[in-house]
Motif scaffolding. Sequence first.
Motif, PDB file in Angstrom:
ATOM      1  N   THR B 103       1.092  -0.978  -0.186  1.00  0.00           N
ATOM      2  CA  THR B 103       0.033  -0.132   0.379  1.00  0.00           C
ATOM      3  C   THR B 103       0.954   0.810   0.346  1.00  0.00           C
ATOM      4  OG1 THR B 103       0.288  -0.065   2.216  1.00  0.00           O
ATOM      5  CG2 THR B 103      -1.949  -1.484   1.502  1.00  0.00           C
ATOM      6  N   GLU B 114       2.930   7.178   3.516  1.00  0.00           N
ATOM      7  CA  GLU B 114       3.582   5.860   4.151  1.00  0.00           C
ATOM      8  C   GLU B 114       3.157   4.920   3.176  1.00  0.00           C
ATOM      9  OE1 GLU B 114       1.491   3.641   6.545  1.00  0.00           O
ATOM     10  OE2 GLU B 114       2.978   4.311   7.620  1.00  0.00           O
ATOM     11  N   ARG B 116       3.675   0.632   3.061  1.00  0.00           N
ATOM     12  CA  ARG B 116       3.768  -0.730   3.572  1.00  0.00           C
ATOM     13  C   ARG B 116       3.822  -2.044   2.580  1.00  0.00           C
ATOM     14  NH1 ARG B 116       2.067  -1.045   8.889  1.00  0.00           N
ATOM     15  NH2 ARG B 116       1.764   1.646   9.797  1.00  0.00           N
ATOM     16  N   HIS B 133      -4.522 -10.010   3.862  1.00  0.00           N
ATOM     17  CA  HIS B 133      -3.591  -9.387   4.668  1.00  0.00           C
ATOM     18  C   HIS B 133      -3.728  -8.530   3.611  1.00  0.00           C
ATOM     19  CE1 HIS B 133      -1.442 -12.646   6.350  1.00  0.00           C
ATOM     20  NE2 HIS B 133      -2.222 -13.488   4.948  1.00  0.00           N
ATOM     21  N   ASP B 136      -5.157  -6.274   5.814  1.00  0.00           N
ATOM     22  CA  ASP B 136      -5.009  -5.725   7.167  1.00  0.00           C
ATOM     23  C   ASP B 136      -4.095  -4.434   6.969  1.00  0.00           C
ATOM     24  OD1 ASP B 136      -5.750  -7.559   8.606  1.00  0.00           O
ATOM     25  OD2 ASP B 136      -4.297  -8.934   8.710  1.00  0.00           O
ATOM     26  N   LEU B 137      -2.374  -4.398   5.880  1.00  0.00           N
ATOM     27  CA  LEU B 137      -2.155  -2.973   5.498  1.00  0.00           C
ATOM     28  C   LEU B 137      -3.122  -1.745   5.324  1.00  0.00           C
ATOM     29  CD1 LEU B 137       0.082  -4.449   2.590  1.00  0.00           C
ATOM     30  CD2 LEU B 137       0.488  -4.491   5.167  1.00  0.00           C
ATOM     31  N   ARG B 139      -5.933  -1.191   7.182  1.00  0.00           N
ATOM     32  CA  ARG B 139      -6.418  -0.923   7.746  1.00  0.00           C
ATOM     33  C   ARG B 139      -5.081   0.230   8.718  1.00  0.00           C
ATOM     34  NH1 ARG B 139     -10.050  -5.215   7.975  1.00  0.00           N
ATOM     35  NH2 ARG B 139      -8.486  -6.583   8.001  1.00  0.00           N
ATOM     36  N   GLU B 140      -4.519  -0.753   8.767  1.00  0.00           N
ATOM     37  CA  GLU B 140      -3.078  -0.204   9.485  1.00  0.00           C
ATOM     38  C   GLU B 140      -2.685   1.660   9.027  1.00  0.00           C
ATOM     39  OE1 GLU B 140      -1.454  -4.535  10.019  1.00  0.00           O
ATOM     40  OE2 GLU B 140       0.365  -3.293   9.283  1.00  0.00           O
ATOM     41  N   THR B 141      -2.576   1.627   7.733  1.00  0.00           N
ATOM     42  CA  THR B 141      -2.347   2.822   6.989  1.00  0.00           C
ATOM     43  C   THR B 141      -3.501   3.284   7.090  1.00  0.00           C
ATOM     44  OG1 THR B 141      -1.028   1.231   4.626  1.00  0.00           O
ATOM     45  CG2 THR B 141      -1.820   3.928   5.181  1.00  0.00           C
ATOM     46  N   ALA B 143      -4.573   3.863  10.692  1.00  0.00           N
ATOM     47  CA  ALA B 143      -5.125   4.001  11.987  1.00  0.00           C
ATOM     48  C   ALA B 143      -3.590   5.418  11.528  1.00  0.00           C
ATOM     49  CB  ALA B 143      -4.196   2.603  12.628  1.00  0.00           C
ATOM     50  N   CYS B 144      -2.707   4.491  10.999  1.00  0.00           N
ATOM     51  CA  CYS B 144      -1.588   5.276  10.710  1.00  0.00           C
ATOM     52  C   CYS B 144      -1.666   7.291  10.118  1.00  0.00           C
ATOM     53  CB  CYS B 144      -0.414   4.862   9.873  1.00  0.00           C
ATOM     54  SG  CYS B 144       1.075   6.395   9.789  1.00  0.00           S
ATOM     55  N   GLU B 147      -3.756   9.159  13.282  1.00  0.00           N
ATOM     56  CA  GLU B 147      -3.094   9.571  14.141  1.00  0.00           C
ATOM     57  C   GLU B 147      -2.045  11.263  13.795  1.00  0.00           C
ATOM     58  OE1 GLU B 147       0.328   6.633  15.610  1.00  0.00           O
ATOM     59  OE2 GLU B 147      -1.379   5.448  16.041  1.00  0.00           O
TER      60      GLU B 147
END
Lengths: 418, 418
Positions: B103, B114, B116, B133, B136-137, B139-141, B143-144, B147
Motif C-alpha cells: 500500500t 506511508e 507498507r 492480508h 490488514d495493511l 487498516r494499518e495505513t 490508523a497511521c 494518528e
Amino acid sequence: MTNLTQTLSDQGVTHPDVRRSNLGLALRHLRDHGPRSRATLAADLGMTRSTVSTLVSELIERRLLTDGPLVQNAVGRPSTAVELDGRSVCGIGAEINVNHVSTMALDLRGDVVEERKLALDARSLDAALVLGHLADLVRETVACLDERGASTVGLTVGVAGLYDQTRDVLTHGPNLGWYDVPVGTILRSDLGGTFPVVVDNEGNLAAAAEVSPGDPGRQDILVLHGEIGVGGGIVSGGRLLRGSHGYAGEFGHMIVEPGGRQCGCGRQGCWETVSGLRALLEMAADPDDPIRNPAMALDDRLAEINRRAHLSDARTLQALEDVGVWVGIGAAILANALNPAAIVLTGYYAAVGHHMRSAVERELRAGVLAPDSGGTRVELSTLGFSAAVRGGATASLESVFADPTQVPRRAAVAGAVV
Amino acid sequence: MTNLTQTLSDQGVTHPDVRRSNLGLALRHLRDHGPRSRATLAADLGMTRSTVSTLVSELIERRLLTDGPLVQNAVGRPSTAVELDGRSVCGIGAEINVNHVSTMALDLRGDVVEERKLALDARSLDAALVLGHLADLVRETVACLDERGASTVGLTVGVAGLYDQTRDVLTHGPNLGWYDVPVGTILRSDLGGTFPVVVDNEGNLAAAAEVSPGDPGRQDILVLHGEIGVGGGIVSGGRLLRGSHGYAGEFGHMIVEPGGRQCGCGRQGCWETVSGLRALLEMAADPDDPIRNPAMALDDRLAEINRRAHLSDARTLQALEDVGVWVGIGAAILANALNPAAIVLTGYYAAVGHHMRSAVERELRAGVLAPDSGGTRVELSTLGFSAAVRGGATASLESVFADPTQVPRRAAVAGAVV
C-alpha cells in the motif's frame, strides 16, 4: 458561497458563457434524444421551464430549432414538441481522393442536402489544380445552399495521407504523390480567406461518421477503413483520438508479419499488404480479370466479387477468407490495446464484409486475451465509401452544437455566415 | 436570456453544483500550476476576487488549501500565496502482486506519507487470505493516517490480470492463478462495507501515475510496463483509456510474430514472449546464473544486469539490444495507431532502459509511418516498481479534485470520513 441568492456575476461566471453553454446543451440533447416538449426538455436538463422556454425561443430565432408535432406529456394536455430545424444551417464535408474530389452538405439533422463529385486523376495533376477543382465544388455547394436559404458553417476536408494538424500540412500523401502540401492554407486562400476550413486524415473522418450521438454502443469504437490503403480511427468516449500530431489511426502500417510482403511505404509486412484491397484482388483473380481493372468503378468490381462469392466460386471465397483472417489478426492486436465496444468495418470491408465476417470474428476471439473478444462486436458500416465525406460534414456541424450563437438570429441571416 | 441581472436559479443551474464545480476548478488549478495569490488565481480563472476569496476560504476550512509564503504580484504589494495543504487528506493505492501485497498513501500534493509491503506467495494462498492480508495493511495505513490527523478518501487497488470493471471481477489473473475473483466486493466487505474501494488493472494504474498534471507533454502518452508480463495503458487528453469493459492496455498479448514462441496465455508469438523480463533473462544468462533466481530480489537482479552491461559484457549487451529491438517493434505498432507525444517505459524497462533505449528509438523510427516517429519521444519512468501503487493513490485522490465538498469542514473532521 452558501448564500443561495447570489447572482451569477457574484459567482464570477459571465452570462454569455453560461448562455452559450446552455444553448449548446439543449441543442445536443435534442440531437441525441430526439424531439420532445419544452416541459420534458426542462425535466431532462434539470432546468426550470422558463429557462428552457427562453433557450428554445433563442434557438428558434437562430433557426436551429423548429416547432414539431404535438406530443402527449406524462401529465396534462398534449404539447408541441421542438426538434432540430433541418432547413437552415449546413456543414460541408469534402474528400480528396486519387480518382476524384467530392463534397457533401449535411443539415443539422444529419440528412444529406447536396452531393457533388468530380472524377480526376489526382496523381497526374498539380496539387494546386486539384485543390482548385475542389474549391469550385465547394463554391457551387455554397451557392446551391444559399439558394435554398441555408447558410454554411464550414468545411472539413478528408485527405488520404499523414496530415500534421499542428502545422496544417499534408506531410506524406503517397497515394496522391503529395508531400508537404499546405492543403488548408491553399483552400482557405482559394475560398476567399474567411471560410472556415479544417483538414484531417480521411480515416479519422470516416471514423467520426460512425459515432451515433446518444447511442452508448457507439461511443468507444474502433473503425477500420479498407481501400488500397488501410486506416481508420479510434473513438473513445465519443471523441476521436487524434494523437499528439494528428497521426493516430495509421493501422495499415502496423507490421503484422515481420519480413513479410513489400509495402508501398518501403517497409515489409505492413498490415495493408495482407488486408488491403490489392491483396484481395490479387488473390481473387488473374491480372486480366475485369475486377482487377482500375478503370472500372470500384463499386462495380466489389459487386462482382459479391456475385461470385454468392455463386460459391471457390477462389473468390478463399480470397475473402484469407483476407478476413488477416483483418482479424490485425483487429485482435488493436482490440488487446483498446478494448472497443465495437469494431466497425468501413470502405471495401463493409462492401464484401458479410463474406469475411466469420473469419474476422474467429481470429478476434483467438487473438484477444480477454474472454469473448473482450465483449468487442464486429459491425459493418452502412455508409459506403462516403463515410469520410460524411464525417467531414458532421465535424463541420459540430461547431454549431458547441456554440449555437455563431449562427446569426433570423433578422441578420442574409449573407452573414459565408 | 439577455437579462444580465438574472440569478443562477433563473438559469436553472443549482447553486451546489456550481459551487462544487468552482471549488474543484480552483483546487485543480493550484495543483496543476502551483501556489499563487488569490488575485492571480482570480485572474487565471476569470472570476472576481471576492468569488475566489470565498472559494479559497471554504477550501481552507475543508483543510485542502493552506496559506503559504508571500509572493510579489504584477502590481501592488506582495500578498500571501495559497497552496495545496498536504497534511489533512490522503488517498491510498494498493497492489496485489505474485510476491507481495503493498500500500502507499499520498497526500494532496502527491507526496508519499506511508508505504507498507508484505511479502507472500500469492499463488500458494487462497485469494480470500491474500485479500485479508491486504485489508490488514489498509487498516494499518488508515490508523497511521488517523494518528497524524489525516483522513482517507478511498482505496484504489491494482491487480495483475484482466479486471472486468462492469462486473467488478478479476476474470483472468494467470500470474496469480486467480479466475473470476470479485476482488472489490471481498475487500469492501473486509474493510467494513463503507470504505470506497476501486479495483483496476495494474498497468492502467502505472500509466495513470505517469500523467503529470499541468504538463502538456504528459497528457497524450503510451505507457509500456514490463515485468514477466507486459502491459500498460493509454492516456489521451489526460484521461486513461479503459475500453468498454476496462480491458484496454493488454499490449503483451499483441501477436507480433505469427507462429512464434509459446506464450503462457496459450497463444504463439505474443509480444511479451519476446519483450518480457523472462525473454531478457533467458538471453542474458544460463539457468544457474543468480540473475535467473526468482528468490533473489528483482531490484538486485536488474542492478546486476546493469553492472554487467556497464562492464561491456557482450552477452548482456546483446540480450538488451535484442529485447530493445522487440520493444521497439511493438512500440511502433502502437505508435502508428495512437501517435502519442511520448512512450513512457516503466517496470523493468525503466530499470535497464538506458541500455535498450537506442534500439527502441531506432525500431520506432523504422516502424512508424509518420516522419520522425510522428514526434513520439521515448522516456524512462522514474517511479520504479511503485508506479502502479502510486497511480492507485493518485486515482483515489482524484475524487477530491472532482468534488472538494466530500471532505468535511474543519469542525466536523474527527472520524468523519473513514
